[in-house]
Design a protein around this motif. Structure first.
Motif, short mmCIF file in Angstrom:
data_model
loop_
_atom_site.label_atom_id
_atom_site.label_comp_id
_atom_site.label_asym_id
_atom_site.label_seq_id
_atom_site.Cartn_x
_atom_site.Cartn_y
_atom_site.Cartn_z
N ARG A 37 0.84 -1.19 0.00
CA ARG A 37 0.00 0.00 0.00
C ARG A 37 0.88 1.24 0.00
O ARG A 37 1.76 1.38 0.84
CB ARG A 37 -0.89 -0.01 1.24
CG ARG A 37 -1.93 1.05 1.22
CD ARG A 37 -3.01 0.75 2.25
NE ARG A 37 -4.03 1.78 2.14
CZ ARG A 37 -4.59 2.37 3.17
NH1 ARG A 37 -4.26 2.01 4.39
NH2 ARG A 37 -5.48 3.30 2.98
N VAL A 38 0.63 2.14 -0.96
CA VAL A 38 1.35 3.41 -1.08
C VAL A 38 0.28 4.50 -1.22
O VAL A 38 -0.51 4.46 -2.15
CB VAL A 38 2.27 3.43 -2.32
CG1 VAL A 38 2.98 4.77 -2.45
CG2 VAL A 38 3.26 2.28 -2.27
N VAL A 39 0.30 5.45 -0.28
CA VAL A 39 -0.71 6.50 -0.30
C VAL A 39 -0.02 7.86 -0.19
O VAL A 39 0.53 8.19 0.86
CB VAL A 39 -1.71 6.35 0.88
CG1 VAL A 39 -2.77 7.44 0.83
CG2 VAL A 39 -2.34 4.98 0.88
N PRO A 40 -0.03 8.66 -1.28
CA PRO A 40 0.49 10.03 -1.19
C PRO A 40 -0.52 10.90 -0.45
O PRO A 40 -1.72 10.81 -0.71
CB PRO A 40 0.61 10.47 -2.64
CG PRO A 40 0.28 9.30 -3.48
CD PRO A 40 -0.40 8.30 -2.62
N GLN A 41 -0.03 11.71 0.51
CA GLN A 41 -0.94 12.58 1.25
C GLN A 41 -0.20 13.79 1.79
O GLN A 41 0.73 13.65 2.57
CB GLN A 41 -1.62 11.81 2.39
CG GLN A 41 -0.69 11.03 3.28
CD GLN A 41 -1.43 10.14 4.26
OE1 GLN A 41 -2.61 10.27 4.46
NE2 GLN A 41 -0.71 9.23 4.86
N ASN A 42 -0.58 14.96 1.33
CA ASN A 42 -0.03 16.23 1.84
C ASN A 42 1.49 16.30 1.84
O ASN A 42 2.11 16.66 2.82
CB ASN A 42 -0.56 16.50 3.25
CG ASN A 42 -2.06 16.56 3.31
OD1 ASN A 42 -2.70 17.08 2.41
ND2 ASN A 42 -2.64 16.00 4.36
N GLY A 43 2.11 15.93 0.74
CA GLY A 43 3.57 16.01 0.62
C GLY A 43 4.31 14.87 1.29
O GLY A 43 5.53 14.88 1.36
#
Length: 68
Positions: free
Chosen positions: A23-29
């Motif tokens: 699982r890879v989740v980009p969030q707020n930088g």
């Protein structure tokens, strides 16, 4: 198997950050990573490359980032 190993670039070299990431989740930088074993990390980084055939995630860390 669909998971990949995550690496970060440091001094122009790749260093292993986490194995078997599913699982890879980009969030707020930041990038949140989670492995199949439940290991979790959130780092200030950006995705440089995803090589799904070779099961590799390459990240570039933000300046002076600490890995949790």
């Amino acid at each position: 198997m669909c998971e990949a190993n995550a690496y970060f670039i440091k001094d122009d070299k790749e260093e292993l950050l986490m194995e078997r990431v599913d699982r890879v989740v980009p969030q707020n930088g930041e990038i949140y990573l989670e492995s199949i074993w439940g290991q979790r990390k959130t780092i200030a980084a950006r995705i440089k490359e995803l090589n799904l055939v070779d099961h590799r995630i390459i990240l570039e860390l933000a300046e002076e980032e600490k890995i949790n």
